[in-house]
Design a protein around this motif. Structure first.
Motif, PDB file in Angstrom:
ATOM      1  N   ASN A 193      -8.554  66.127  33.893  1.00 60.51           N
ATOM      2  CA  ASN A 193      -8.041  64.979  34.646  1.00 60.51           C
ATOM      3  C   ASN A 193      -6.578  65.204  35.009  1.00 60.51           C
ATOM      4  O   ASN A 193      -6.006  66.270  34.750  1.00 60.51           O
ATOM      5  N   LEU A 194      -5.958  64.186  35.598  1.00 63.78           N
ATOM      6  CA  LEU A 194      -4.583  64.328  36.067  1.00 63.78           C
ATOM      7  C   LEU A 194      -3.588  64.516  34.928  1.00 63.78           C
ATOM      8  O   LEU A 194      -2.495  65.032  35.146  1.00 63.78           O
ATOM      9  N   ALA A 215     -13.615  62.080  36.343  1.00 62.62           N
ATOM     10  CA  ALA A 215     -12.231  61.605  36.357  1.00 62.62           C
ATOM     11  C   ALA A 215     -11.722  61.443  37.778  1.00 62.62           C
ATOM     12  O   ALA A 215     -11.009  60.477  38.095  1.00 62.62           O
ATOM     13  N   CYS A 218     -13.147  58.315  39.315  1.00 63.33           N
ATOM     14  CA  CYS A 218     -12.489  57.151  38.707  1.00 63.33           C
ATOM     15  C   CYS A 218     -11.100  56.946  39.299  1.00 63.33           C
ATOM     16  O   CYS A 218     -10.715  55.815  39.641  1.00 63.33           O
ATOM     17  N   ASP A 219     -10.338  58.019  39.430  1.00 66.08           N
ATOM     18  CA  ASP A 219      -9.005  57.913  40.019  1.00 66.08           C
ATOM     19  C   ASP A 219      -9.067  57.455  41.471  1.00 66.08           C
ATOM     20  O   ASP A 219      -8.185  56.723  41.945  1.00 66.08           O
ATOM     21  N   TYR A 222      -8.674  53.816  42.429  1.00 64.45           N
ATOM     22  CA  TYR A 222      -7.331  53.259  42.489  1.00 64.45           C
ATOM     23  C   TYR A 222      -6.485  53.868  43.607  1.00 64.45           C
ATOM     24  O   TYR A 222      -5.743  53.162  44.293  1.00 64.45           O
ATOM     25  N   TYR A 223      -6.597  55.176  43.786  1.00 61.79           N
ATOM     26  CA  TYR A 223      -5.693  55.882  44.702  1.00 61.79           C
ATOM     27  C   TYR A 223      -6.311  56.220  46.050  1.00 61.79           C
ATOM     28  O   TYR A 223      -5.587  56.620  46.959  1.00 61.79           O
ATOM     29  N   THR A 228      -6.362  61.126  46.095  1.00 63.29           N
ATOM     30  CA  THR A 228      -6.716  61.654  44.776  1.00 63.29           C
ATOM     31  C   THR A 228      -6.957  63.157  44.823  1.00 63.29           C
ATOM     32  O   THR A 228      -6.488  63.901  43.948  1.00 63.29           O
ATOM     33  N   TYR A 232      -4.900  66.056  42.678  1.00 66.29           N
ATOM     34  CA  TYR A 232      -5.473  67.112  41.839  1.00 66.29           C
ATOM     35  C   TYR A 232      -5.063  68.495  42.321  1.00 66.29           C
ATOM     36  O   TYR A 232      -4.767  69.384  41.513  1.00 66.29           O
TER      37      TYR A 232
END
Length: 237
Positions: A193-194, A215, A218-219, A222-223, A228, A232
């Motif tokens: 993940n980040l 992950a 999931c990110d 939000y982003y 996202t 990454y």
């Protein structure tokens, strides 16, 4: 730079929950590539709870980067892979009904089976990667059965990272040293993940590719997906 392959299983899981084509998996794969992803990964399981077998023929013609199909090499899975010939096939020792991948192959005990399957896939022009734990013997075993690459299972690394990053990555660093010495490529995936990706990529020499799905999706809630993927990629640059 280590390449980023986006696993779109969780996108398919959302789609399947309503029995429609929303989100459109093919369009998401196209968008991931347009946003900078350097590969698309799918992992069809026997219960087809996320990626379905009929997703593969729809995705194969439109993926323009690298198409990676991963899964347990059952007869049905191998028929699917050989029929559609992705760039890479990652063999994973999942059991039926397993929630998620949580261990790698024993490339020593399973050597005869893995050697046969690997040869069949390579004869079809498919690069073969074996999902393994960060263990030097398993790396050597993967090379011995003819695999082109290994994919390190990084679940334990991710779990231990917050407590002791150096201890968490130590076995992976040793395994990568052996991989580089014997001449087998290195991929990695699971719970990256980040927070933990940059450190892993910096500490594992010769890391060619990471496959990230849960992950990243999931990110993206939000982003946003485009932002996202770029986040990454920055961790890998």
């Amino acid at each position: 730079m280590t390449r980023l392959s986006v696993n779109i299983n969780k996108v398919a899981l959302i789609r399947n929950s309503r029995g429609s084509n929303q989100p459109d998996l093919v369009q998401v794969a196209k968008d991931c590539e347009a946003f900078g992803a350097q590969g698309i990964t799918v992992h069809p399981r026997p219960d087809q709870r996320h990626i379905r077998y009929d997703d593969v023929p729809a995705l194969k013609p439109i993926v323009t980067t690298e198409f990676n199909i991963e899964g347990n090499p059952t007869p049905e899975f191998l028929d699917l892979v050989l029929a559609h010939r992705p760039d890479q096939c990652t063999l994973v020792p999942d059991t039926p009904g397993q929630l998620t991948s949580d261990h790698g192959w024993d490339t020593v005990s399973d050597a005869p089976f893995l050697k046969d399957v690997t040869a069949r896939l390579k004869e079809a022009g498919i690069r073969v990667s074996l999902f393994v734990d960060a263990d030097e013997k398993m790396v050597e075993g993967a090379k011995a059965v003819g695999a082109d690459r290994i994919e390190f299972y990084t679940g334990h690394y991710a779990h231990e990272f917050a407590v002791d990053p150096e201890q968490a990555v130590a076995a992976h660093r040793r395994g990568a040293k052996v991989a580089n010495e014997v001449g087998i490529g290195i991929n990695a995936g699971h719970d990256l993940n980040l927070d933990n990706l940059r450190y892993y990529a910096q500490e594992v020499p010769g890391l060619l590719e990471v496959s990230i799905g849960h992950a990243l999706i999931c990110d993206a809630l939000y982003y946003g997906l485009q932002n996202t993927i770029q986040m990454y990629l920055r961790q890998l640059s």
